[in-house]
Each structure stands twice: as structure tokens, then as C-alpha cells.
Design a protein around this motif. Structure first.
Motif, PDB file in Angstrom:
ATOM      1  N   SER A 213       9.789  -7.369  10.255  1.00 55.34           N
ATOM      2  CA  SER A 213       9.095  -7.042   9.010  1.00 55.34           C
ATOM      3  C   SER A 213       9.450  -7.984   7.867  1.00 55.34           C
ATOM      4  N   LEU A 214      10.487  -8.818   8.051  1.00 54.29           N
ATOM      5  CA  LEU A 214      10.821  -9.783   7.004  1.00 54.29           C
ATOM      6  C   LEU A 214       9.815 -10.934   6.951  1.00 54.29           C
ATOM      7  N   ASN A 215       8.993 -11.059   7.979  1.00 49.98           N
ATOM      8  CA  ASN A 215       7.904 -12.045   7.936  1.00 49.98           C
ATOM      9  C   ASN A 215       6.761 -11.430   7.135  1.00 49.98           C
ATOM     10  N   THR A 216       6.971 -11.352   5.823  1.00 53.21           N
ATOM     11  CA  THR A 216       6.051 -10.590   4.992  1.00 53.21           C
ATOM     12  C   THR A 216       4.717 -11.302   4.774  1.00 53.21           C
ATOM     13  N   ARG A 217       4.686 -12.618   4.939  1.00 55.06           N
ATOM     14  CA  ARG A 217       3.392 -13.298   4.865  1.00 55.06           C
ATOM     15  C   ARG A 217       2.472 -12.800   5.976  1.00 55.06           C
ATOM     16  N   LEU A 218       2.987 -12.775   7.196  1.00 56.88           N
ATOM     17  CA  LEU A 218       2.204 -12.264   8.307  1.00 56.88           C
ATOM     18  C   LEU A 218       1.911 -10.778   8.125  1.00 56.88           C
ATOM     19  N   GLN A 219       2.906 -10.051   7.674  1.00 54.69           N
ATOM     20  CA  GLN A 219       2.747  -8.613   7.483  1.00 54.69           C
ATOM     21  C   GLN A 219       1.601  -8.305   6.517  1.00 54.69           C
ATOM     22  N   THR A 220       1.555  -9.017   5.401  1.00 51.82           N
ATOM     23  CA  THR A 220       0.510  -8.739   4.410  1.00 51.82           C
ATOM     24  C   THR A 220      -0.856  -9.236   4.881  1.00 51.82           C
ATOM     25  N   GLU A 221      -0.883 -10.351   5.601  1.00 50.01           N
ATOM     26  CA  GLU A 221      -2.155 -10.820   6.170  1.00 50.01           C
ATOM     27  C   GLU A 221      -2.731  -9.779   7.126  1.00 50.01           C
ATOM     28  N   GLU A 222      -1.870  -9.245   7.970  1.00 54.60           N
ATOM     29  CA  GLU A 222      -2.354  -8.281   8.953  1.00 54.60           C
ATOM     30  C   GLU A 222      -2.695  -6.939   8.311  1.00 54.60           C
ATOM     31  N   ALA A 223      -1.955  -6.563   7.273  1.00 58.28           N
ATOM     32  CA  ALA A 223      -2.284  -5.323   6.565  1.00 58.28           C
ATOM     33  C   ALA A 223      -3.707  -5.387   6.023  1.00 58.28           C
ATOM     34  N   TRP A 224      -4.090  -6.550   5.517  1.00 59.34           N
ATOM     35  CA  TRP A 224      -5.436  -6.740   4.996  1.00 59.34           C
ATOM     36  C   TRP A 224      -6.455  -6.787   6.133  1.00 59.34           C
ATOM     37  N   SER A 225      -6.105  -7.470   7.218  1.00 62.91           N
ATOM     38  CA  SER A 225      -7.009  -7.585   8.353  1.00 62.91           C
ATOM     39  C   SER A 225      -7.282  -6.228   8.998  1.00 62.91           C
ATOM     40  N   VAL A 226      -6.270  -5.387   9.075  1.00 62.92           N
ATOM     41  CA  VAL A 226      -6.448  -4.044   9.622  1.00 62.92           C
ATOM     42  C   VAL A 226      -7.467  -3.268   8.802  1.00 62.92           C
ATOM     43  N   SER A 255       1.713  -4.756  -0.532  1.00 61.66           N
ATOM     44  CA  SER A 255       1.966  -6.103  -0.021  1.00 61.66           C
ATOM     45  C   SER A 255       2.693  -6.949  -1.053  1.00 61.66           C
ATOM     46  N   ALA A 256       2.296  -6.825  -2.310  1.00 63.39           N
ATOM     47  CA  ALA A 256       2.949  -7.580  -3.383  1.00 63.39           C
ATOM     48  C   ALA A 256       4.424  -7.222  -3.478  1.00 63.39           C
ATOM     49  N   TRP A 257       4.726  -5.932  -3.344  1.00 61.61           N
ATOM     50  CA  TRP A 257       6.136  -5.521  -3.385  1.00 61.61           C
ATOM     51  C   TRP A 257       6.911  -6.100  -2.221  1.00 61.61           C
ATOM     52  N   ARG A 258       6.342  -6.074  -1.024  1.00 62.46           N
ATOM     53  CA  ARG A 258       7.020  -6.639   0.139  1.00 62.46           C
ATOM     54  C   ARG A 258       7.258  -8.141  -0.053  1.00 62.46           C
ATOM     55  N   CYS A 271      -1.454 -11.414  -4.745  1.00 65.23           N
ATOM     56  CA  CYS A 271      -1.839 -10.062  -4.333  1.00 65.23           C
ATOM     57  C   CYS A 271      -2.125  -9.165  -5.525  1.00 65.23           C
ATOM     58  N   LEU A 272      -1.266  -9.231  -6.532  1.00 64.11           N
ATOM     59  CA  LEU A 272      -1.475  -8.397  -7.709  1.00 64.11           C
ATOM     60  C   LEU A 272      -2.752  -8.787  -8.438  1.00 64.11           C
ATOM     61  N   GLU A 273      -3.007 -10.076  -8.523  1.00 64.96           N
ATOM     62  CA  GLU A 273      -4.233 -10.511  -9.191  1.00 64.96           C
ATOM     63  C   GLU A 273      -5.460 -10.040  -8.410  1.00 64.96           C
ATOM     64  N   LYS A 274      -5.374 -10.107  -7.110  1.00 65.32           N
ATOM     65  CA  LYS A 274      -6.485  -9.641  -6.282  1.00 65.32           C
ATOM     66  C   LYS A 274      -6.696  -8.136  -6.426  1.00 65.32           C
ATOM     67  N   SER A 275      -5.615  -7.422  -6.658  1.00 72.58           N
ATOM     68  CA  SER A 275      -5.731  -5.959  -6.779  1.00 72.58           C
ATOM     69  C   SER A 275      -6.549  -5.541  -7.988  1.00 72.58           C
ATOM     70  N   LEU A 276      -6.689  -6.437  -8.976  1.00 72.65           N
ATOM     71  CA  LEU A 276      -7.486  -6.114 -10.164  1.00 72.65           C
ATOM     72  C   LEU A 276      -8.951  -5.881  -9.810  1.00 72.65           C
ATOM     73  N   PHE A 294       6.321  -0.512  -7.571  1.00 73.80           N
ATOM     74  CA  PHE A 294       7.466  -1.328  -7.159  1.00 73.80           C
ATOM     75  C   PHE A 294       8.754  -0.517  -7.237  1.00 73.80           C
ATOM     76  N   SER A 295       8.909   0.236  -8.305  1.00 75.31           N
ATOM     77  CA  SER A 295      10.117   1.037  -8.491  1.00 75.31           C
ATOM     78  C   SER A 295      10.229   2.119  -7.424  1.00 75.31           C
ATOM     79  N   ASN A 296       9.115   2.805  -7.138  1.00 70.28           N
ATOM     80  CA  ASN A 296       9.129   3.877  -6.151  1.00 70.28           C
ATOM     81  C   ASN A 296       9.369   3.343  -4.739  1.00 70.28           C
TER      82      ASN A 296
END
Length: 325
Positions: A213-226, A255-258, A271-276, A294-296
Motif C-alpha cells: 500500500s506504500l505504492n500510493t501512486r499505483l493505489q490512487t490510479e487504481e482507486a480511480w480506475s475501479v 487518495s490525496a491523503w495517502r 488530486c485535491l484540485e481535481k476534487s473541486l 486528512f485529520s480523521n
């Protein structure tokens, strides 16, 4: 009840270069108060000493070595071999608490309409020191389809499944290296598989320097792809389709937090900019929500968000200017 009448649980442990921790995972299953379980270890092409450290367990596990194909393939191979009515997945570096299977099987037997039981998990460091407990039922008391889509409190090692439902869903999509659990749970929920909470911690999730899970680039790409795969389906109820913007927003902020946690600061800002594009809030409220999330997230994983460090980042400050001015 005789032993033959006790439901069999198949515990599937995918392994890849796991010689440091995998024996602790196996011991945690052998030490369960619920003894009617089989252990299936699928070694997905380990190049370390995993085969050697497992030799003393040959009498009590089923061990298969296969060419490296990914964790989804290893889990599917385990499912093909499984004989149990119930299926538990345990990662090679995680540890089940002693009553996990007994409590979850009891939950299944008392509620025959459910196909999944979920519970909490304890975050520990590489030496097993307690960092924090994750108890998602406080934020998601009902695990229905909308909750899975919007919040996705997924951790396979903390769950128990009826084998029937996993076969209905045809197992894991092996094209996903990290997000296969999210994809599977979305599909199960859409099929009508119901989930119940067992509101207590039943497993340790170990954080260490080799976590996939430390490969967060892949993790966030796949989270979006899913999410792409899910919302492209033609069989979605309209009420679920309408959740897409909020789901996309939640996915991007998580994803931004990760990415922040693992030092990918440029990607965090992106990621945060895209979330807008998807936010349900006014822009100033959105920034406040980023900080709250982020805090939670940090607190749930035994960490304290350093707000001063976050807000002092040049990328954060530039994003803030573009967002609220």
C-alpha cells in the motif's frame, strides 16, 4: 454438534516474499478458538526464504507455489482450492486475534441472510506495537450499497465471506494489483450480498516499509480506475448512479491523503484540485473538508496530522490561492 457438522472455514493467505512475518500469520490461525479451519497458502513466486520458513507447517497447511501473477490471482487460486462454507483472507503480514473466526462464524450463523461479516482492525508497527484502532462502524453503521460506494471501509483481513457469494461474483479481477478488494466489494454489494458489522477489533494490520500500500501512486490510479469500471456499468440503479460525483470526490480526497502520507506532494495537490470538480461544498467549505478528512484519516491510523506542516507546503498554499481567490 459433531466436528463434521461444524462449518469449515478456509483461510487463504497470499504470499510474496513474506518470510519475515508469514509464520506469525499462520500461527494466529492455528491459535484460533475456532478450530475447524483449513489454511491455504498461495506463494505467488517468492524469491526469498518463504518456502523454507513454511516447511515446518507442511502438516497443517496446503501450500502451492505459482509463478508471480499478482495477489488477485493468488487469492483466486486459493478460492479454487477452498472447501469451506466460509472464506477468510489474511495477508501474510497480518495477525488474527484468537476469537476472530469463532465470532464471525457465529455472526454468519445467526444471520443466514448475510454474505459478509466485517469488523475492526488494529494498526501496529513492524514490531507489533499498537498505533491505533480502526472502528469504521461509527462512521458507517449500515453497510448497504450506498455506504460501500461512498465510504468503502474495506480491509479483507477483517472480514469473513460465504463462499457462495464469492463464486457468484467470480472472484477477484486480476487486472487490479491493489484495488481488487474495492472492486470485489462493489460487485458483491451490487449483486445484493448483505454485510453485517461485528463491532470489535479482530485482526492486526501491520505497517512496515514493505507494505504494498506504500505504492500510493499505483493505489490512487487504481482507486480511480475501479470507480470508472463501476460507474460505466449499464445495470446500476439510478439512485446509485447519482452518487457518482460524491463518490469521486471522496476517492480523490482519500487518495490525496495517502499521497501526502508517502511524500508525493505534487500528486496530492493534483488530486485535491481535481476534487473541486466533484465537491458538494462551496470552495471555502471544501478546503475545510480537506483538512477535516486528512485529520480523521490520520487519527484512524494512529497518527496526528501536523496541520502547520501541511498548510506551509508551497503546493498547498498555491492550491489555496487558486481555490478561494
Amino acid at each position: 454438534m459433531s466436528v463434521t457438522e461444524v462449518p469449515l472455514v478456509s483461510v487463504i493467505i497470499p504470499a510474496y516474499n513474506g518470510d519475515r512475518y508469514i509464520t506469525q500469520a499462520i500461527e494466529s490461525v492455528l491459535n484460533q478458538t475456532y478450530s475447524h479451519a483449513e489454511i491455504i497458502v498461495i506463494d505467488d513466486g517468492s524469491q526469498d526464504c518463504t518456502p523454507q520458513v513454511l516447511k515446518p507447517y507442511q502438516h497443517c497447511i496446503q501450500y502451492v507455489y505459482q509463478k508471480n501473477q499478482g495477489v488477485g490471482s493468488a487469492r483466486n487460486r486459493g478460492l479454487e482450492m477452498a472447501r469451506g462454507e466460509f472464506i477468510a483472507f489474511l495477508d501474510q503480514d497480518d495477525v488474527c486475534l484468537n476469537e476472530k473466526l469463532a465470532l464471525q462464524v457465529d455472526c454468519m450463523e445467526r444471520q443466514p441472510e448475510i454474505g459478509m461479516v466485517h469488523s475492526g482492525w488494529r494498526i501496529v508497527d513492524q514490531d507489533g506495537q499498537h498505533l491505533g484502532d480502526v472502528e469504521p462502524w461509527h462512521q458507517a453503521p449500515t453497510l448497504d450499497l450506498p455506504t460501500w460506494i461512498l465510504q468503502m471501509p474495506a480491509f479483507l483481513s477483517a472480514m469473513l465471506f460465504r463462499r457462495f457469494w464469492l463464486r457468484q461474483a467470480q472472484g477477484f479481477d486480476t487486472s487490479f494489483r491493489q484495488a481488487g478488494d474495492v472492486d470485489l466489494l462493489q460487485r458483491l454489494a451490487l449483486l445484493g450480498c448483505q454485510t453485517a458489522w461485528l463491532p470489535q477489533v479482530t485482526v492486526w494490520y501491520r505497517q512496515h516499509g514493505q507494505n504494498d500500500s506504500l505504492n500510493t501512486r499505483l493505489q490512487t490510479e487504481e482507486a480511480w480506475s475501479v470507480r470508472d469500471h463501476f460507474f460505466k456499468r449499464s445495470d446500476l440503479p439510478e439512485a446509485i448512479r447519482q452518487l457518482e460525483p460524491r463518490c469521486r470526490y471522496n476517492t480523490l480526497v482519500w487518495s490525496a491523503w495517502r499521497l501526502y502520507l508517502t511524500g508525493y506532494l505534487l500528486e496530492m495537490v493534483q488530486c485535491l484540485e481535481k476534487s473541486l470538480t466533484y465537491t458538494p461544498y462551496l470552495r471555502t467549505e471544501t478546503v475545510l473538508d480537506w483538512v477535516t478528512c486528512f485529520s480523521n484519516y490520520s487519527a484512524a491510523y494512529g497518527q496526528t496530522l501536523d496541520l502547520a506542516t501541511l498548510t506551509a507546503l508551497p503546493g498547498w498554499q498555491q492550491l489555496l490561492i487558486r481555490t478561494v481567490l
